[in-house]
Scaffold this motif. Structure first.
Motif, PDB file in Angstrom:
ATOM      1  N   GLY A  73       5.697  52.287  43.118  1.00  0.00           N
ATOM      2  CA  GLY A  73       5.357  50.758  43.191  1.00  0.00           C
ATOM      3  C   GLY A  73       5.809  49.887  41.951  1.00  0.00           C
ATOM      4  O   GLY A  73       6.176  48.663  42.180  1.00  0.00           O
ATOM      5  N   VAL A  74       5.640  50.531  40.835  1.00  0.00           N
ATOM      6  CA  VAL A  74       6.180  49.650  39.238  1.00  0.00           C
ATOM      7  C   VAL A  74       6.767  50.637  38.813  1.00  0.00           C
ATOM      8  O   VAL A  74       6.437  51.881  38.553  1.00  0.00           O
ATOM      9  CB  VAL A  74       4.740  49.222  38.621  1.00  0.00           C
ATOM     10  N   GLY A  75       7.641  50.272  38.234  1.00  0.00           N
ATOM     11  CA  GLY A  75       8.473  51.109  37.213  1.00  0.00           C
ATOM     12  C   GLY A  75      10.268  50.670  37.439  1.00  0.00           C
ATOM     13  O   GLY A  75      10.496  49.476  37.795  1.00  0.00           O
ATOM     14  N   PRO A  76      10.929  51.377  36.797  1.00  0.00           N
ATOM     15  CA  PRO A  76      12.400  50.850  36.752  1.00  0.00           C
ATOM     16  C   PRO A  76      12.870  50.789  38.128  1.00  0.00           C
ATOM     17  O   PRO A  76      12.719  51.688  38.887  1.00  0.00           O
ATOM     18  CB  PRO A  76      13.143  52.078  35.867  1.00  0.00           C
ATOM     19  N   CYS A  77      13.893  50.027  38.136  1.00  0.00           N
ATOM     20  CA  CYS A  77      14.509  49.767  39.526  1.00  0.00           C
ATOM     21  C   CYS A  77      16.021  50.435  39.453  1.00  0.00           C
ATOM     22  O   CYS A  77      16.220  50.988  38.392  1.00  0.00           O
ATOM     23  CB  CYS A  77      14.996  48.205  39.747  1.00  0.00           C
ATOM     24  N   SER A  78      16.273  50.844  40.517  1.00  0.00           N
ATOM     25  CA  SER A  78      17.493  51.340  40.746  1.00  0.00           C
ATOM     26  C   SER A  78      18.843  50.336  40.414  1.00  0.00           C
ATOM     27  O   SER A  78      18.602  49.011  40.794  1.00  0.00           O
ATOM     28  CB  SER A  78      17.963  52.363  41.813  1.00  0.00           C
ATOM     29  N   VAL A  79      19.991  50.731  40.540  1.00  0.00           N
ATOM     30  CA  VAL A  79      21.024  49.952  40.498  1.00  0.00           C
ATOM     31  C   VAL A  79      22.138  50.342  41.583  1.00  0.00           C
ATOM     32  O   VAL A  79      22.284  51.492  41.877  1.00  0.00           O
ATOM     33  CB  VAL A  79      21.855  50.096  39.187  1.00  0.00           C
ATOM     34  N   PRO A  80      22.737  49.589  42.364  1.00  0.00           N
ATOM     35  CA  PRO A  80      23.537  49.764  43.448  1.00  0.00           C
ATOM     36  C   PRO A  80      24.795  50.680  42.941  1.00  0.00           C
ATOM     37  O   PRO A  80      25.321  50.240  42.089  1.00  0.00           O
ATOM     38  CB  PRO A  80      24.012  48.552  44.044  1.00  0.00           C
ATOM     39  N   ARG A  81      24.874  51.597  43.591  1.00  0.00           N
ATOM     40  CA  ARG A  81      26.133  52.619  43.153  1.00  0.00           C
ATOM     41  C   ARG A  81      27.412  51.694  43.601  1.00  0.00           C
ATOM     42  O   ARG A  81      27.254  50.883  44.705  1.00  0.00           O
ATOM     43  CB  ARG A  81      26.270  53.692  43.889  1.00  0.00           C
ATOM     44  N   SER A  82      28.472  51.797  42.864  1.00  0.00           N
ATOM     45  CA  SER A  82      29.749  50.853  43.176  1.00  0.00           C
ATOM     46  C   SER A  82      30.933  51.919  42.706  1.00  0.00           C
ATOM     47  O   SER A  82      30.849  52.675  41.966  1.00  0.00           O
ATOM     48  CB  SER A  82      29.819  49.605  42.434  1.00  0.00           C
ATOM     49  N   PHE A  83      32.035  51.624  43.580  1.00  0.00           N
ATOM     50  CA  PHE A  83      33.263  52.490  43.393  1.00  0.00           C
ATOM     51  C   PHE A  83      34.458  51.462  43.133  1.00  0.00           C
ATOM     52  O   PHE A  83      34.626  50.635  43.803  1.00  0.00           O
ATOM     53  CB  PHE A  83      33.380  53.052  44.603  1.00  0.00           C
ATOM     54  N   LEU A  84      35.286  51.630  42.191  1.00  0.00           N
ATOM     55  CA  LEU A  84      36.336  50.880  42.050  1.00  0.00           C
ATOM     56  C   LEU A  84      37.844  51.685  42.043  1.00  0.00           C
ATOM     57  O   LEU A  84      37.701  52.735  41.511  1.00  0.00           O
ATOM     58  CB  LEU A  84      36.271  50.117  40.580  1.00  0.00           C
ATOM     59  N   VAL A 105      33.919  47.975  45.814  1.00  0.00           N
ATOM     60  CA  VAL A 105      32.715  48.145  46.848  1.00  0.00           C
ATOM     61  C   VAL A 105      31.564  48.739  46.288  1.00  0.00           C
ATOM     62  O   VAL A 105      31.394  49.749  45.630  1.00  0.00           O
ATOM     63  CB  VAL A 105      33.317  48.668  48.238  1.00  0.00           C
ATOM     64  N   ASP A 106      30.428  48.165  46.758  1.00  0.00           N
ATOM     65  CA  ASP A 106      28.962  48.770  46.321  1.00  0.00           C
ATOM     66  C   ASP A 106      28.347  49.153  47.671  1.00  0.00           C
ATOM     67  O   ASP A 106      28.628  48.885  48.520  1.00  0.00           O
ATOM     68  CB  ASP A 106      28.275  48.246  45.292  1.00  0.00           C
ATOM     69  N   ARG A 108      25.861  48.133  48.838  1.00  0.00           N
ATOM     70  CA  ARG A 108      25.074  47.222  49.511  1.00  0.00           C
ATOM     71  C   ARG A 108      26.225  46.545  50.439  1.00  0.00           C
ATOM     72  O   ARG A 108      26.140  45.453  51.364  1.00  0.00           O
ATOM     73  CB  ARG A 108      24.535  46.159  48.616  1.00  0.00           C
ATOM     74  N   GLY A 109      27.582  46.853  50.434  1.00  0.00           N
ATOM     75  CA  GLY A 109      28.664  46.501  51.241  1.00  0.00           C
ATOM     76  C   GLY A 109      29.368  45.368  50.425  1.00  0.00           C
ATOM     77  O   GLY A 109      30.329  44.679  51.172  1.00  0.00           O
ATOM     78  N   ARG A 110      29.016  44.960  49.347  1.00  0.00           N
ATOM     79  CA  ARG A 110      29.553  43.714  48.650  1.00  0.00           C
ATOM     80  C   ARG A 110      31.175  44.231  48.031  1.00  0.00           C
ATOM     81  O   ARG A 110      31.060  45.499  47.777  1.00  0.00           O
ATOM     82  CB  ARG A 110      28.873  43.147  47.533  1.00  0.00           C
ATOM     83  N   VAL A 111      32.027  43.351  48.263  1.00  0.00           N
ATOM     84  CA  VAL A 111      33.520  43.902  48.016  1.00  0.00           C
ATOM     85  C   VAL A 111      33.890  42.817  47.146  1.00  0.00           C
ATOM     86  O   VAL A 111      33.668  41.594  47.037  1.00  0.00           O
ATOM     87  CB  VAL A 111      34.357  43.745  49.270  1.00  0.00           C
ATOM     88  N   GLY A 112      34.716  43.426  46.185  1.00  0.00           N
ATOM     89  CA  GLY A 112      35.402  42.445  45.153  1.00  0.00           C
ATOM     90  C   GLY A 112      36.805  42.837  44.856  1.00  0.00           C
ATOM     91  O   GLY A 112      37.140  44.059  44.990  1.00  0.00           O
ATOM     92  N   ALA A 113      37.525  42.026  44.466  1.00  0.00           N
ATOM     93  CA  ALA A 113      38.902  42.256  43.813  1.00  0.00           C
ATOM     94  C   ALA A 113      39.316  41.542  42.496  1.00  0.00           C
ATOM     95  O   ALA A 113      38.767  40.533  42.217  1.00  0.00           O
ATOM     96  CB  ALA A 113      39.977  41.811  44.973  1.00  0.00           C
ATOM     97  N   ARG A 114      40.310  42.010  41.793  1.00  0.00           N
ATOM     98  CA  ARG A 114      40.580  41.583  40.717  1.00  0.00           C
ATOM     99  C   ARG A 114      42.449  41.733  40.355  1.00  0.00           C
ATOM    100  O   ARG A 114      42.766  42.801  40.838  1.00  0.00           O
ATOM    101  CB  ARG A 114      39.901  42.346  39.464  1.00  0.00           C
ATOM    102  N   LEU A 115      42.925  40.643  39.959  1.00  0.00           N
ATOM    103  CA  LEU A 115      44.366  40.860  39.636  1.00  0.00           C
ATOM    104  C   LEU A 115      44.545  40.105  38.349  1.00  0.00           C
ATOM    105  O   LEU A 115      44.034  38.998  38.113  1.00  0.00           O
ATOM    106  CB  LEU A 115      45.075  40.013  40.815  1.00  0.00           C
ATOM    107  N   MET A 116      45.018  41.162  37.297  1.00  0.00           N
ATOM    108  CA  MET A 116      45.176  40.634  36.001  1.00  0.00           C
ATOM    109  C   MET A 116      46.595  41.091  35.575  1.00  0.00           C
ATOM    110  O   MET A 116      47.218  41.804  36.152  1.00  0.00           O
ATOM    111  CB  MET A 116      44.389  41.276  35.207  1.00  0.00           C
ATOM    112  N   GLY A 117      47.229  40.171  34.693  1.00  0.00           N
ATOM    113  CA  GLY A 117      48.349  40.388  34.127  1.00  0.00           C
ATOM    114  C   GLY A 117      48.517  40.128  32.546  1.00  0.00           C
ATOM    115  O   GLY A 117      47.553  39.623  31.930  1.00  0.00           O
TER     116      GLY A 117
END
Length: 117
Positions: A73-84, A105-106, A108-117
């Motif tokens: 119940g106390v200790g390090p938390c985990s981080v959500p896996r994500s895939f790019l 996408v991670d 948790r179902g969160r989605v992100g996008a990036r466009l760079m030039g």
């Protein structure tokens, strides 16, 4: 935070690597956190590249909020896996001009996008 990474490219068109991060903090939810990332890239022709990154694979991930990894119940938390997944375009075949389109996408179902030039 201490980060360590290692990459290897057996040819000019393919490479892969891994990275780890170790975190220390006075916050018991962050102290002792360890993450592992894996990545690969492939460039079939000089004008086109594909990359895949899997981040934070070492933890059990999130099922909601902070999940302690120690079971107490106390200790390090985990981080959500994500895939790019990314696509890079170099119209001239060199680094002089590059366009990059990436989506992530991670677990948790969160989605992100990036466009760079």
């Amino acid at each position: 935070m201490l980060s360590l990474g290692l990459a290897y490219a057996p040819s000019r068109s393919f490479g892969f690597g891994a990275a780890t991060r170790f975190l220390w903090s006075g916050d018991p939810h962050v102290a002792g956190l360890f993450t592992l990332d894996l990545a690969a890239s492939w460039r079939p022709i000089p004008q086109l590249a594909f990359s895949f990154v899997a981040r934070d694979l070492s933890g059990p991930g999130y099922g909601g909020g902070c999940l302690p990894t120690g079971g107490t119940g106390v200790g390090p938390c985990s981080v959500p896996r994500s895939f790019l997944l990314a696509i890079g375009l170099r119209p001239e075949g060199s680094r002089a001009l590059t366009f990059d389109l990436a989506g992530a996408v991670d677990e948790r179902g969160r989605v992100g996008a990036r466009l760079m030039g």
